[in-house]
Design an enzyme around this catalytic site. Structure first.
Site, PDB file in Angstrom:
ATOM      1  N   CYS A  29      -3.321   1.526 -14.501  1.00 24.89           N
ATOM      2  CA  CYS A  29      -2.081   1.127 -13.844  1.00 24.89           C
ATOM      3  C   CYS A  29      -1.800  -0.337 -14.136  1.00 24.89           C
ATOM      4  CB  CYS A  29      -2.123   1.421 -12.346  1.00 24.89           C
ATOM      5  SG  CYS A  29      -3.654   0.979 -11.569  1.00 24.89           S
ATOM      6  N   GLY A  30      -1.911  -0.695 -15.401  1.00 21.99           N
ATOM      7  CA  GLY A  30      -1.540  -2.035 -15.818  1.00 21.99           C
ATOM      8  C   GLY A  30      -2.438  -3.075 -15.205  1.00 21.99           C
TER       9      GLY A  30
END
Lengths: 290, 133
Positions: A91-92
């Site tokens: 998620c980044g």
């Protein structure tokens, strides 16, 4: 020069990856909607709670009778950091930016000679922080089995924190989480929860309140509840932020995969044509030689 | 009849927001009815039914479990720890709530908390009887 078969395989594998990232993006988008509604629905309660607490606290003079959750223990030697992160990656920069904020905070406190203790909520933050703070981490709270966040989880964490506070294990507690602003903007936030930060009262109420039961008694029940609410809110904001971050990360990944496929297809076609040309030249020059 | 602004919020959502005539609160020291122009009051809530009256003879019942009520010149704000509108209640939900309250009763040894949990169980049983389950 890779053979045509290699190129074909490579394109196929990038395409498969793109399908996965695309699916993950769509799942994140669906989950985000739910998480966002939940986070937004929880905001009024937390806001009203701080207003009520502000009204209440503004009428109280800090004295020895004041609950320690509001007044503090009188020292700030031992700090507890509650680091809320996600249970899953991909998620980044979501997990790493919360962990970085917590790490900087911990380093600063330790440089000042304070004792730091860390409670990790969520496995990812633990994975990052344990490399540097293996001795400081006192607990890992795992929420992986939780499908739908509810007030009970916030309460569970708050009870653990409170039990440690009552036992005198720390003086100041700070909560780390990511505030959800929009799909592309999640703001890693540090919020001090013990002693409670009271927003200044709006000043509208000079009226004398009737308290039932006693003022102090209300305050002693309200403060732990406020803690629960703040933690619950952090969890919800975090859940929404996580999905938002994952959605944009997966969107990027899908786009990158698309570009890669385009480039690889171009190389594939070029070398295929070069091969055909080469074969033609061979045939023609063979015919000419006759 | 004069109305006042009433807001009922639980951690999960806002359950009610609007003008009402009267609200009956299950306060820890006995039920109290709030009407327009009530003196500023803050009170803790126990488990019980909160009754909202927005038109005479037209009440809405909401089961609340613990929380706070804050009356000031802007109206009444109730922060309920848990709130379940009567029309959404089913036997299953009530049974689960009763079980939770009983577990809370067993888990604590403090007399005050014990008493609170005991009365919560009693209130929930009463609610169950009142709703004919």
């Amino acid at each position: 020069m890779p053979s045509l078969k290699d190129l074909r395989n490579r394109i196929a594998s990038v395409k498969a990856t793109q399908k996965i990232t695309k699916a993950m993006q769509m799942v994140a988008a669906a989950k985000l909607r739910r998480a966002q509604t939940a986070a937004e629905a929880a905001r009024p309660y937390a806001e009203r709670m701080s207003v009520v607490l502000g009204n209440l606290a503004s009428g109280i003079t800090v004295g020895p009778e004041t609950p320690r959750l509001l007044a503090g223990t009188g020292s700030d030697r031992v700090h507890l950091l509650i680091v809320c992160t996600a249970e899953r990656g991909l998620c980044g920069a979501f997990n790493s930016s919360i962990a970085r904020l917590a790490r900087d905070h911990a380093n600063r406190l330790m440089a000042e000679g304070k004792t730091v203790k860390i409670i990790c909520v969520g496995k990812k933050g633990y994975d990052v922080l344990r490399r540097q703070f293996a001795e400081q981490i006192i607990e890992l709270i795992d929420l992986r089995s939780v499908r739908q966040l509810s007030f009970e989880q916030g309460d569970m964490i708050a009870q653990k924190v409170l039990a440690r506070f009552e036992a005198g294990e720390f003086d100041v507690a700070t909560l780390f989480y990511s505030r959800f602003r929009s799909v592309i903007a999640q703001i890693p936030t540090a919020q001090q929860i013990i002693p409670a930060q009271i927003e200044a009262s709006t000043g509208s109420s000079d009226a004398v309140y009737d308290y039932e039961p006693e003022e102090g008694e209300i305050l002693t029940t309200l403060l732990p509840r406020n803690l629960t609410v703040q933690i619950f809110r952090a969890l919800l904001e975090n859940a929404a932020s996580e999905q938002g971050a994952r959605m944009s990360a997966m969107d990027n990944a899908t786009r990158n995969a698309g570009e890669m496929i385009k480039k690889q297809t171009m190389t594939y076609n070029r070398s295929r044509q070069a091969m055909i040309t080469k074969e033609l030249i061979e045939i023609i020059s063979g015919a000419e030689a006759l | 009849m004069a109305t006042f602004t009433f807001e009922l919020v639980s951690p999960e959502r806002v359950l009610f927001s609007g003008a009402v005539d009267a609200v009956v609160l299950p306060a820890t020291e006995g039920d109290m009815t709030i009407l327009a122009g009530h003196a500023p009051t803050m009170t803790a809530l126990k488990t019980g039914f909160l009754v909202i009256t927005s038109n005479p003879g037209n009440g809405r019942r909401i089961l609340v479990r613990g929380g706070f009520a804050d009356v000031n010149q802007n109206g009444l704000t109730v922060l309920a720890e848990r709130a379940l509108p009567a029309e959404e209640l089913t036997q299953d939900i009530l049974d689960r709530e009763i079980l939770q309250a009983e577990m809370a009763y067993d888990a604590t040894n403090e007399p005050a908390a014990k008493h609170a949990a005991e009365s919560a169980v009693a209130q929930l049983r009463e609610a169950k009887a009142a709703l004919n389950f």
